[in-house]
Design an enzyme around this catalytic site. Structure first.
Site, PDB file in Angstrom:
ATOM      1  N   CYS A 150       0.826  -1.213   0.000  1.00 24.61           N
ATOM      2  CA  CYS A 150       0.000   0.000   0.000  1.00 24.61           C
ATOM      3  C   CYS A 150       0.864   1.268   0.000  1.00 24.61           C
ATOM      4  O   CYS A 150       1.540   1.544  -0.973  1.00 24.61           O
ATOM      5  CB  CYS A 150      -1.000  -0.029   1.157  1.00 24.61           C
ATOM      6  SG  CYS A 150      -2.312   1.199   0.932  1.00 24.61           S
ATOM      7  N   HIS A 164      -3.844  -4.954   0.576  1.00 27.97           N
ATOM      8  CA  HIS A 164      -3.421  -5.290   1.944  1.00 27.97           C
ATOM      9  C   HIS A 164      -3.467  -6.795   2.211  1.00 27.97           C
ATOM     10  O   HIS A 164      -4.409  -7.286   2.841  1.00 27.97           O
ATOM     11  CB  HIS A 164      -4.313  -4.565   2.967  1.00 27.97           C
ATOM     12  CG  HIS A 164      -3.991  -3.127   3.129  1.00 27.97           C
ATOM     13  ND1 HIS A 164      -2.964  -2.676   3.952  1.00 27.97           N
ATOM     14  CD2 HIS A 164      -4.521  -2.033   2.553  1.00 27.97           C
ATOM     15  CE1 HIS A 164      -2.898  -1.374   3.885  1.00 27.97           C
ATOM     16  NE2 HIS A 164      -3.826  -0.941   3.045  1.00 27.97           N
ATOM     17  N   GLU A 204      -1.960  -8.382   4.375  1.00 26.53           N
ATOM     18  CA  GLU A 204      -1.926  -8.640   5.830  1.00 26.53           C
ATOM     19  C   GLU A 204      -3.329  -8.566   6.444  1.00 26.53           C
ATOM     20  O   GLU A 204      -3.512  -8.946   7.600  1.00 26.53           O
ATOM     21  CB  GLU A 204      -0.952  -7.672   6.526  1.00 26.53           C
ATOM     22  CG  GLU A 204      -1.526  -6.322   6.920  1.00 26.53           C
ATOM     23  CD  GLU A 204      -1.778  -5.383   5.743  1.00 26.53           C
ATOM     24  OE1 GLU A 204      -1.478  -5.756   4.590  1.00 26.53           O
ATOM     25  OE2 GLU A 204      -2.285  -4.266   5.990  1.00 26.53           O
TER      26      GLU A 204
END
Ligand code: MN
Length: 244
Positions: A111, A213, A215
């Site tokens: 990001c 993202h 994660e």
């Protein structure tokens, strides 16, 4: 023979905030590195010459977060900019330049991290996607709410090999995007509105960036592969030290 040490993965921290001020690392990055078999370590900004960190680390993650100061890429101020931190910009831009000067430290840029990589290589950004991308899809629902959208990955890219697919649904949480690409960077994924969603470095041994993202998608094996490949390549790079 001693047991293999787990690869140490440096994770760039968010800027100082709170009372008393602290440097935060969102849990998703820490959990993802542990799931992949690495040891996560936070990298707080503030050191103007962070190249020496690379001797302590086997690999790196440049995390998401607030916007880069538009001065770093010749952009204009915009009312939607948030969490701008000169201290963090300076640290991360120097860190990624140090990584690119060497070949032996894998880096995954996520990001904001993808935007830092692009700016470090001389590229620039769309300051606010809805102002400059026609028919833009939602890349975030609102400032504090991620969105999901499709990303199409270039079949001949190394990223497609890592992900094991050319078509994925990604969790998106950004209002800026890569505009002009920096030196040696190749776009390898796009959303339906043409926004660049991933890039890879043409000559560095292992340097990938995603605008989404992974994660926040730890239950998705496709996305977790980004972290397992990062950790695997970080272990590979730990060859005997070369004389310098
Ligand atoms: Mn997006």
């Amino acid at each position: 023979m001693t047991a293999a040490r787990r690869p140490v993965i440096g994770i760039s921290s968010y800027p100082r905030t709170g009372t008393p001020p602290g440097f935060a690392v969102p849990c998703g990055y820490v959990d993802a590195v542990r799931l992949a078999g690495g040891t996560p370590i936070g990298l707080p900004p503030g050191d103007p010459n962070p190249a020496h960190y690379l001797d302590l680390l086997d690999g790196l993650i440049l995390t998401g977060g607030g916007d880069l100061d538009p001065q770093t890429y010749g952009g204009q101020p915009h009312e939607t900019l948030y969490s701008v931190s000169k201290e963090r910009d300076t640290f991360e831009l120097a860190l990624v330049r140090a990584v690119l000067e060497r070949q032996d430290r894998p880096i995954l840029c996520i990001c904001r991290g993808m935007q830092v990589l692009n700016v470090a290589c001389g590229g620039d950004l769309h300051t606010h996607i809805p102002d400059s991308v026609e028919n833009a899809i939602y890349h975030r629902r609102e400032r504090l709410c991620p969105s999901e959208h499709r990303a199409t990955v270039e079949p001949a890219s190394r990223l497609a090999t890592i992900l094991g697919t050319t078509d994925c649904i990604v969790r998106s949480w950004h209002h800026q995007a890569v505009r002009e690409l920096g030196r040696s960077l190749r776009p390898v994924a796009w959303s339906e509105d043409g926004v660049i969603e991933a890039i890879e470095h043409a000559s560095h041994a292992w340097c990938f960036a995603v605008q989404w993202h992974p994660e926040l998608q730890l239950d998705d094996p496709t996305q977790q592969r980004l972290f397992s490949e990062l950790v695997a390549h970080s272990a590979n790079g730990r060859a005997p030290a070369q004389p310098r």
